[in-house]
Design a protein around this motif. Structure first.
Motif, PDB file in Angstrom:
ATOM      1  N   UNK A   1      29.303  23.979  42.229  1.00 41.31           N
ATOM      2  CA  UNK A   1      30.349  24.174  41.340  1.00 41.31           C
ATOM      3  C   UNK A   1      31.416  24.981  42.107  1.00 41.31           C
ATOM      4  N   UNK A   2      32.769  24.842  41.477  1.00 37.47           N
ATOM      5  CA  UNK A   2      33.974  25.514  42.002  1.00 37.47           C
ATOM      6  C   UNK A   2      33.616  27.131  41.895  1.00 37.47           C
ATOM      7  N   UNK A   3      34.356  27.682  42.756  1.00 36.80           N
ATOM      8  CA  UNK A   3      34.138  29.065  42.978  1.00 36.80           C
ATOM      9  C   UNK A   3      34.751  29.637  41.728  1.00 36.80           C
ATOM     10  N   UNK A   4      33.998  30.844  41.056  1.00 34.89           N
ATOM     11  CA  UNK A   4      34.552  31.202  39.855  1.00 34.89           C
ATOM     12  C   UNK A   4      35.576  32.295  39.987  1.00 34.89           C
ATOM     13  N   UNK A   5      36.507  32.394  39.254  1.00 32.14           N
ATOM     14  CA  UNK A   5      37.523  33.519  39.253  1.00 32.14           C
ATOM     15  C   UNK A   5      37.044  34.639  39.318  1.00 32.14           C
ATOM     16  N   UNK A   6      37.743  35.735  40.177  1.00 27.40           N
ATOM     17  CA  UNK A   6      37.214  37.168  39.817  1.00 27.40           C
ATOM     18  C   UNK A   6      37.998  37.600  38.760  1.00 27.40           C
ATOM     19  N   UNK A   7      36.880  38.378  37.661  1.00 23.16           N
ATOM     20  CA  UNK A   7      37.757  38.834  36.562  1.00 23.16           C
ATOM     21  C   UNK A   7      38.001  40.249  36.733  1.00 23.16           C
ATOM     22  N   UNK A   8      38.969  40.584  36.585  1.00 26.13           N
ATOM     23  CA  UNK A   8      39.459  42.169  36.597  1.00 26.13           C
ATOM     24  C   UNK A   8      39.877  42.629  35.302  1.00 26.13           C
ATOM     25  N   UNK A   9      39.490  44.033  35.046  1.00 27.37           N
ATOM     26  CA  UNK A   9      39.719  44.697  33.872  1.00 27.37           C
ATOM     27  C   UNK A   9      41.090  45.249  33.526  1.00 27.37           C
ATOM     28  N   UNK A  10      41.908  45.262  34.799  1.00 31.46           N
ATOM     29  CA  UNK A  10      43.164  46.030  34.626  1.00 31.46           C
ATOM     30  C   UNK A  10      44.153  45.133  33.774  1.00 31.46           C
ATOM     31  N   UNK A  11      44.353  43.789  33.735  1.00 28.27           N
ATOM     32  CA  UNK A  11      45.133  42.968  32.818  1.00 28.27           C
ATOM     33  C   UNK A  11      44.881  43.501  31.208  1.00 28.27           C
ATOM     34  N   UNK A  12      43.290  43.684  31.091  1.00 30.97           N
ATOM     35  CA  UNK A  12      42.994  43.791  29.679  1.00 30.97           C
ATOM     36  C   UNK A  12      43.268  45.243  29.283  1.00 30.97           C
ATOM     37  N   UNK A  13      43.076  46.316  30.068  1.00 31.65           N
ATOM     38  CA  UNK A  13      43.530  47.615  29.651  1.00 31.65           C
ATOM     39  C   UNK A  13      45.175  47.704  29.708  1.00 31.65           C
ATOM     40  N   UNK A  14      45.876  46.756  30.516  1.00 30.80           N
ATOM     41  CA  UNK A  14      47.471  47.045  30.264  1.00 30.80           C
ATOM     42  C   UNK A  14      47.826  46.499  28.981  1.00 30.80           C
TER      43      UNK A  14
END
Length: 153
Positions: free
Chosen positions: A27-40
């Motif tokens: 399957x395609x490589x999953x995106x790396x999820x980062x918490x920074x946008x959610x905190x912003x």
């Protein structure tokens, strides 16, 4: 796609590696999820909610002050302070300047409502409490002049 992964992704969650996502079965490589946008975003939403709450409180207080001034026969709104005028003193004797909480106030102005003592701690220009206005340091000569003014009133 609810977690932000491309459609058709099959992943395994590796708990021993801090829950990293690993693609499986080509399957395609999953995106790396980062918490920074959610905190912003959370910070932006919280700031906007605080600003709306402050504006509601100010509007409510100004309406109440307007009613009290009209009931006492005092003109409303109160005139703005003249340029270079001495800063107003709040109910606790501290000189107060502009209000950084709402940025709508040129300088603290105590209300003229001696018949409504609950309103004394608020500013007649912006409706915020006196403690939210910047506290100005008075010079010795300014304090002496105010003491003399109070003696002759």
């Amino acid at each position: 796609s609810a977690v932000g992964l491309p459609s058709g992704s099959i992943v395994s969650v590796m708990s021993e590696q801090l829950f990293a996502l690993w693609p499986a079965l080509g399957s395609p490589t999953p995106l790396k999820l980062r918490p920074e946008p959610a905190y912003e975003r959370l910070a932006r939403v919280t700031a906007a909610q605080d600003a709306r709450r402050i504006e509601r409180e100010r509007s409510k207080m100004l309406l109440s002050m307007e009613q009290e001034h009209k009931q006492a026969g005092i003109s409303w709104p109160l005139p703005l302070p003249k340029e270079g005028a001495r800063p107003a003193v709040d109910f606790s004797g501290k000189a107060r300047g502009h209000c950084p909480r709402c940025n709508a106030c040129p300088g603290y102005c105590p209300p003229m409502t001696s018949h409504a003592p609950l309103l004394v701690k608020y500013c007649a220009h912006c409706g915020c409490e006196a403690e939210h206005h910047e506290e100005l340091r008075r010079t010795q000569t300014g304090a002496k002049a105010e003491e003399i003014d109070l003696m002759y009133k």
